[in-house]
Design a protein around this motif. Sequence first.
Motif, PDB file in Angstrom:
ATOM      1  N   UNK A 123       0.818  -1.213   0.000  1.00  0.00           N
ATOM      2  CA  UNK A 123       0.000   0.000   0.000  1.00  0.00           C
ATOM      3  C   UNK A 123       0.854   1.265   0.000  1.00  0.00           C
ATOM      4  N   UNK A 124       1.895   1.329   0.784  1.00  0.00           N
ATOM      5  CA  UNK A 124       2.648   2.586   0.876  1.00  0.00           C
ATOM      6  C   UNK A 124       4.100   2.469   0.436  1.00  0.00           C
ATOM      7  N   UNK A 125       4.514   1.271   0.058  1.00  0.00           N
ATOM      8  CA  UNK A 125       5.854   1.091  -0.479  1.00  0.00           C
ATOM      9  C   UNK A 125       6.848   0.639   0.565  1.00  0.00           C
ATOM     10  N   UNK A 126       7.760  -0.170   0.123  1.00  0.00           N
ATOM     11  CA  UNK A 126       8.743  -0.778   1.022  1.00  0.00           C
ATOM     12  C   UNK A 126       9.613   0.269   1.714  1.00  0.00           C
ATOM     13  N   UNK A 127       9.991   1.323   0.998  1.00  0.00           N
ATOM     14  CA  UNK A 127      10.860   2.338   1.598  1.00  0.00           C
ATOM     15  C   UNK A 127      10.159   3.053   2.747  1.00  0.00           C
ATOM     16  N   UNK A 128       8.897   3.386   2.568  1.00  0.00           N
ATOM     17  CA  UNK A 128       8.152   4.052   3.629  1.00  0.00           C
ATOM     18  C   UNK A 128       7.980   3.134   4.834  1.00  0.00           C
ATOM     19  N   UNK A 129       7.756   1.854   4.593  1.00  0.00           N
ATOM     20  CA  UNK A 129       7.615   0.899   5.703  1.00  0.00           C
ATOM     21  C   UNK A 129       8.936   0.776   6.448  1.00  0.00           C
ATOM     22  N   UNK A 130      10.046   0.709   5.713  1.00  0.00           N
ATOM     23  CA  UNK A 130      11.357   0.641   6.372  1.00  0.00           C
ATOM     24  C   UNK A 130      11.595   1.888   7.208  1.00  0.00           C
ATOM     25  N   UNK A 131      11.222   3.042   6.690  1.00  0.00           N
ATOM     26  CA  UNK A 131      11.361   4.299   7.435  1.00  0.00           C
ATOM     27  C   UNK A 131      10.495   4.251   8.697  1.00  0.00           C
ATOM     28  N   UNK A 132       9.265   3.758   8.558  1.00  0.00           N
ATOM     29  CA  UNK A 132       8.362   3.614   9.703  1.00  0.00           C
ATOM     30  C   UNK A 132       8.960   2.660  10.735  1.00  0.00           C
ATOM     31  N   UNK A 133       9.472   1.505  10.289  1.00  0.00           N
ATOM     32  CA  UNK A 133      10.044   0.513  11.202  1.00  0.00           C
ATOM     33  C   UNK A 133      11.257   1.092  11.936  1.00  0.00           C
ATOM     34  N   UNK A 134      12.128   1.816  11.223  1.00  0.00           N
ATOM     35  CA  UNK A 134      13.290   2.434  11.876  1.00  0.00           C
ATOM     36  C   UNK A 134      12.850   3.465  12.907  1.00  0.00           C
ATOM     37  N   UNK A 135      11.866   4.280  12.531  1.00  0.00           N
ATOM     38  CA  UNK A 135      11.366   5.304  13.461  1.00  0.00           C
ATOM     39  C   UNK A 135      10.710   4.650  14.664  1.00  0.00           C
ATOM     40  N   UNK A 136       9.954   3.595  14.446  1.00  0.00           N
ATOM     41  CA  UNK A 136       9.304   2.874  15.544  1.00  0.00           C
ATOM     42  C   UNK A 136      10.353   2.299  16.488  1.00  0.00           C
ATOM     43  N   UNK A 137      11.427   1.782  15.932  1.00  0.00           N
ATOM     44  CA  UNK A 137      12.511   1.201  16.735  1.00  0.00           C
ATOM     45  C   UNK A 137      13.198   2.272  17.581  1.00  0.00           C
ATOM     46  N   UNK A 138      13.219   3.508  17.104  1.00  0.00           N
ATOM     47  CA  UNK A 138      13.895   4.592  17.814  1.00  0.00           C
ATOM     48  C   UNK A 138      13.072   5.120  18.996  1.00  0.00           C
ATOM     49  N   UNK A 139      11.795   4.773  19.064  1.00  0.00           N
ATOM     50  CA  UNK A 139      10.944   5.257  20.153  1.00  0.00           C
ATOM     51  C   UNK A 139      11.243   4.526  21.452  1.00  0.00           C
ATOM     52  N   UNK A 140      10.799   5.127  22.549  1.00  0.00           N
ATOM     53  CA  UNK A 140      10.884   4.436  23.836  1.00  0.00           C
ATOM     54  C   UNK A 140       9.900   3.269  23.806  1.00  0.00           C
ATOM     55  N   UNK A 141      10.063   2.351  24.751  1.00  0.00           N
ATOM     56  CA  UNK A 141       9.175   1.185  24.810  1.00  0.00           C
ATOM     57  C   UNK A 141       7.715   1.606  24.939  1.00  0.00           C
ATOM     58  N   UNK A 142       7.444   2.584  25.804  1.00  0.00           N
ATOM     59  CA  UNK A 142       6.049   2.989  26.023  1.00  0.00           C
ATOM     60  C   UNK A 142       5.470   3.677  24.789  1.00  0.00           C
ATOM     61  N   UNK A 143       6.264   4.515  24.115  1.00  0.00           N
ATOM     62  CA  UNK A 143       5.787   5.159  22.886  1.00  0.00           C
ATOM     63  C   UNK A 143       5.553   4.124  21.794  1.00  0.00           C
ATOM     64  N   UNK A 144       6.487   3.159  21.667  1.00  0.00           N
ATOM     65  CA  UNK A 144       6.343   2.118  20.650  1.00  0.00           C
ATOM     66  C   UNK A 144       5.065   1.313  20.896  1.00  0.00           C
ATOM     67  N   UNK A 145       4.820   0.953  22.153  1.00  0.00           N
ATOM     68  CA  UNK A 145       3.622   0.170  22.459  1.00  0.00           C
ATOM     69  C   UNK A 145       2.361   0.972  22.146  1.00  0.00           C
TER      70      UNK A 145
END
Length: 196
Positions: free
Chosen positions: A128-150
């Motif tokens: 739906x949004x492209x592999x690059x955008x998903x990778x960017x989302x996954x990297x950004x999600x990984x950079x969040x604190x545990x509580x923000x990620x959850x």
Amino acid sequence: MILESRMADMGVESSVELLARAQSGDDAALNSLLARYLPRLMRWASGRMPAGMRTMLDTSDLVQDAIINALRNLETLEIRSEGTLQAYLRRAVHNRIIDLYRRAARRPRRDELPDDAVAPGASPLEAAIGAEAVENYERALEALTDSDREAVVLRVELGFDFDEIARQLDKPSPDAARMAVTRALARLAEHMRVKH
């Protein structure tokens, strides 16, 4: 289509062919399908399980259980592409994770273990949004604190309402959960703007 022709050139059966063989009772084909999809789905599910359940259930156990249950009615599946089969199996894992979140909401919280890094993997979201955008989302999600990620995973990926999120995050009210999610999403957006 290109992937399937490359796989045929290499002598590797497509997942659709393996599924057809497995549906006719070929255990070796079923084992090949499991070997092909289990690592992908374990990477995707990593870090998405409820914190309180991580001590009781391993990610690989959850994924294997979900796949086995999804393939229980193997002979009735009509899968015509690699992506469809992967989406079907990912949905089964996703549903199992949602069940765990609901079960965890009914139990007292346990001591939390730190989250492992969330590994990227192919998904319907990528289509739906492209592999690059998903990778960017996954990297950004990984950079969040545990509580923000959850908070982000509960709202965006699992679609929980703010009442459910308040229970999962031990917030005093749905409004407090809404604020936590809003702040987490703002931090996620900021990390997504920064190129890694």
